[in-house]
Write a protein that holds these residues in place. Structure first.
Motif, PDB file in Angstrom:
ATOM      1  N   ARG B  46      22.231 -18.614 -38.862  1.00  0.00           N
ATOM      2  CA  ARG B  46      22.693 -18.456 -40.178  1.00  0.00           C
ATOM      3  C   ARG B  46      23.621 -19.129 -40.612  1.00  0.00           C
ATOM      4  O   ARG B  46      23.836 -19.451 -41.824  1.00  0.00           O
ATOM      5  N   SER B  47      24.563 -19.509 -39.864  1.00  0.00           N
ATOM      6  CA  SER B  47      25.547 -20.339 -39.988  1.00  0.00           C
ATOM      7  C   SER B  47      26.303 -21.186 -38.998  1.00  0.00           C
ATOM      8  O   SER B  47      25.774 -20.859 -37.715  1.00  0.00           O
ATOM      9  N   GLU B  48      26.993 -22.214 -39.105  1.00  0.00           N
ATOM     10  CA  GLU B  48      27.645 -22.948 -38.091  1.00  0.00           C
ATOM     11  C   GLU B  48      28.505 -22.175 -36.918  1.00  0.00           C
ATOM     12  O   GLU B  48      28.457 -22.426 -35.836  1.00  0.00           O
ATOM     13  N   SER B  49      28.982 -21.104 -37.618  1.00  0.00           N
ATOM     14  CA  SER B  49      30.129 -20.285 -37.043  1.00  0.00           C
ATOM     15  C   SER B  49      29.264 -19.470 -35.934  1.00  0.00           C
ATOM     16  O   SER B  49      29.720 -19.030 -34.678  1.00  0.00           O
ATOM     17  N   ALA B  50      28.223 -18.950 -36.422  1.00  0.00           N
ATOM     18  CA  ALA B  50      27.044 -17.917 -35.568  1.00  0.00           C
ATOM     19  C   ALA B  50      26.758 -19.064 -34.397  1.00  0.00           C
ATOM     20  O   ALA B  50      26.698 -18.643 -33.322  1.00  0.00           O
ATOM     21  N   LEU B  51      26.412 -20.174 -34.638  1.00  0.00           N
ATOM     22  CA  LEU B  51      25.897 -20.957 -33.677  1.00  0.00           C
ATOM     23  C   LEU B  51      26.978 -21.444 -32.589  1.00  0.00           C
ATOM     24  O   LEU B  51      26.709 -21.312 -31.473  1.00  0.00           O
ATOM     25  N   ARG B  52      28.173 -21.639 -33.236  1.00  0.00           N
ATOM     26  CA  ARG B  52      29.260 -21.893 -32.135  1.00  0.00           C
ATOM     27  C   ARG B  52      29.677 -20.822 -31.356  1.00  0.00           C
ATOM     28  O   ARG B  52      29.915 -20.758 -30.002  1.00  0.00           O
ATOM     29  N   THR B  53      29.715 -19.584 -32.007  1.00  0.00           N
ATOM     30  CA  THR B  53      29.772 -18.389 -31.074  1.00  0.00           C
ATOM     31  C   THR B  53      28.856 -18.248 -30.118  1.00  0.00           C
ATOM     32  O   THR B  53      28.944 -17.818 -28.947  1.00  0.00           O
ATOM     33  N   TRP B  54      27.541 -18.617 -30.364  1.00  0.00           N
ATOM     34  CA  TRP B  54      26.508 -18.295 -29.270  1.00  0.00           C
ATOM     35  C   TRP B  54      26.421 -19.617 -28.327  1.00  0.00           C
ATOM     36  O   TRP B  54      26.395 -19.268 -27.156  1.00  0.00           O
ATOM     37  N   LEU B  55      26.964 -20.820 -28.685  1.00  0.00           N
ATOM     38  CA  LEU B  55      27.249 -21.851 -27.845  1.00  0.00           C
ATOM     39  C   LEU B  55      28.224 -21.484 -26.848  1.00  0.00           C
ATOM     40  O   LEU B  55      28.115 -21.780 -25.533  1.00  0.00           O
ATOM     41  N   ILE B  56      29.350 -21.092 -27.226  1.00  0.00           N
ATOM     42  CA  ILE B  56      30.512 -20.702 -26.380  1.00  0.00           C
ATOM     43  C   ILE B  56      30.052 -19.610 -25.339  1.00  0.00           C
ATOM     44  O   ILE B  56      30.448 -19.519 -24.229  1.00  0.00           O
ATOM     45  N   GLY B  57      29.074 -18.517 -25.977  1.00  0.00           N
ATOM     46  CA  GLY B  57      28.571 -17.646 -24.930  1.00  0.00           C
ATOM     47  C   GLY B  57      28.140 -18.277 -23.933  1.00  0.00           C
ATOM     48  O   GLY B  57      28.170 -17.831 -22.713  1.00  0.00           O
ATOM     49  N   ILE B  58      26.945 -19.289 -23.977  1.00  0.00           N
ATOM     50  CA  ILE B  58      26.325 -19.826 -22.933  1.00  0.00           C
ATOM     51  C   ILE B  58      27.358 -20.586 -22.145  1.00  0.00           C
ATOM     52  O   ILE B  58      27.292 -20.594 -20.800  1.00  0.00           O
ATOM     53  N   LEU B  59      28.256 -21.523 -22.835  1.00  0.00           N
ATOM     54  CA  LEU B  59      29.212 -22.106 -21.851  1.00  0.00           C
ATOM     55  C   LEU B  59      30.098 -21.424 -20.905  1.00  0.00           C
ATOM     56  O   LEU B  59      30.199 -21.611 -19.990  1.00  0.00           O
ATOM     57  N   LYS B  60      30.500 -20.164 -21.315  1.00  0.00           N
ATOM     58  CA  LYS B  60      31.187 -18.969 -20.646  1.00  0.00           C
ATOM     59  C   LYS B  60      30.392 -18.985 -19.261  1.00  0.00           C
ATOM     60  O   LYS B  60      30.832 -18.889 -18.130  1.00  0.00           O
ATOM     61  N   HIS B  61      29.118 -18.636 -19.575  1.00  0.00           N
ATOM     62  CA  HIS B  61      28.181 -18.251 -18.347  1.00  0.00           C
ATOM     63  C   HIS B  61      28.206 -19.631 -17.312  1.00  0.00           C
ATOM     64  O   HIS B  61      28.144 -19.450 -16.122  1.00  0.00           O
ATOM     65  N   LYS B  62      28.016 -20.841 -18.051  1.00  0.00           N
ATOM     66  CA  LYS B  62      27.914 -22.015 -17.259  1.00  0.00           C
ATOM     67  C   LYS B  62      29.441 -22.258 -16.549  1.00  0.00           C
ATOM     68  O   LYS B  62      29.297 -22.458 -15.356  1.00  0.00           O
ATOM     69  N   ILE B  63      30.546 -21.873 -16.955  1.00  0.00           N
ATOM     70  CA  ILE B  63      31.746 -21.938 -16.288  1.00  0.00           C
ATOM     71  C   ILE B  63      31.626 -20.781 -15.286  1.00  0.00           C
ATOM     72  O   ILE B  63      32.337 -21.173 -14.032  1.00  0.00           O
ATOM     73  N   ALA B  64      31.437 -19.686 -15.575  1.00  0.00           N
ATOM     74  CA  ALA B  64      31.310 -18.589 -14.648  1.00  0.00           C
ATOM     75  C   ALA B  64      30.553 -19.129 -13.298  1.00  0.00           C
ATOM     76  O   ALA B  64      30.879 -18.779 -12.150  1.00  0.00           O
ATOM     77  N   ASP B  65      29.271 -19.539 -13.608  1.00  0.00           N
ATOM     78  CA  ASP B  65      28.466 -20.160 -12.630  1.00  0.00           C
ATOM     79  C   ASP B  65      29.025 -21.197 -11.708  1.00  0.00           C
ATOM     80  O   ASP B  65      28.997 -21.094 -10.474  1.00  0.00           O
TER      81      ASP B  65
END
Lengths: 58, 190
Positions: B46-65
């Motif tokens: 619904r918004s760019e900020s919702a998208l970014r929050t979601w992207l950072i969530g994925i990125l955190k997983h990648k970093i943890a991996d």
């Protein structure tokens, strides 16, 4: 009457969000009388500039 | 969601990854994988900020991996204790008296921009940053280096909005104080 500590909070906030007109007014009036807080304002602006250019070394 | 929309967030994601991984190539990879994963889902936001929050969530997983693969101890996004346990709560008492007046009032800094050109200054800045308590330093870096909004920092660090405000304020007070003592005092003119 806001203290220097209150104003320093608002100045810090102003780096992160737009202040309301009431807050802006309080800051403006305070800064007219207080050179310490005026310096604080300039110096945290400088911190932001430094952080933006900082590149961590490997 | 298209490529352009994702690219807008790339820089922020990259800075975020660099902060955690300290290696440009590894960070680039993690961001690339994040963007690919995002493209594949095709969800809409619904918004760019919702998208970014979601992207950072994925990125955190990648970093943890990455860290899991490297078998290194790693924790991210652990709930940080709130103000009452803040180790640097005393900082404000050193800088302001009980009536909210400056004790260590900011001095004049002579030509601060000149400092940016000196290698030595960056060493001092780094030292001062390390000298902050960890949550303060992290909030400051996420805000000023990564470029996240305060709401995003609250989410990332699992802290309340008021704690976030306090952390950023204390980080700025602490850094300012440290730079003044370690760098600008000798160069002060008034």
């Amino acid at each position: 009457m806001k203290t220097c500590k209150d104003i320093s909070y608002l100045l810090s906030d102003s780096m992160d969000r737009p202040l309301t007109w009431r807050e802006r007014w309080a800051v403006r009036v305070h800064l007219l009388m207080c050179r310490h807080c005026s310096r604080f304002q300039q110096q945290i602006g400088f911190l932001s500039k430094v952080a933006g250019r900082y590149k961590p070394k490997d | 969601m298209d490529n352009n929309q994702l690219n807008n967030h790339r820089i922020i994601l990259l800075r975020y990854a660099l902060l955690q991984l300290h290696d440009e190539a590894v960070a680039e990879d993690a961001v690339q994988e994040t963007l690919l994963a995002a493209l594949q889902t095709g969800d809409s936001f619904r918004s760019e900020s919702a998208l970014r929050t979601w992207l950072i969530g994925i990125l955190k997983h990648k970093i943890a991996d990455h860290y899991r693969a490297a078998e290194r101890h790693y924790s991210l996004g652990e709930p940080t204790s709130e103000d009452k346990d803040d180790p640097n709560a005393a900082l404000e008492q050193l800088i302001f008296d009980g009536k909210g007046r400056w004790i260590g009032a900011p001095g004049a800094w002579n030509n601060p921009d000149h400092a940016l050109e000196q290698d030595e200054f960056w060493g001092v800045f780094e030292w001062c940053q390390k000298n902050l308590s960890e949550p303060h330093a992290r909030a400051f870096m996420l805000r000023e280096m990564v470029g996240l909004e305060t709401e995003e920092i609250c989410l990332d660090m699992a802290i309340s909005h008021s704690a976030c405000r306090v952390y950023l304020h204390r980080a700025r007070l602490g850094l300012r104080e440290c730079l003044e003592q370690r760098w600008f005092t000798t160069k002060r003119t008034s």
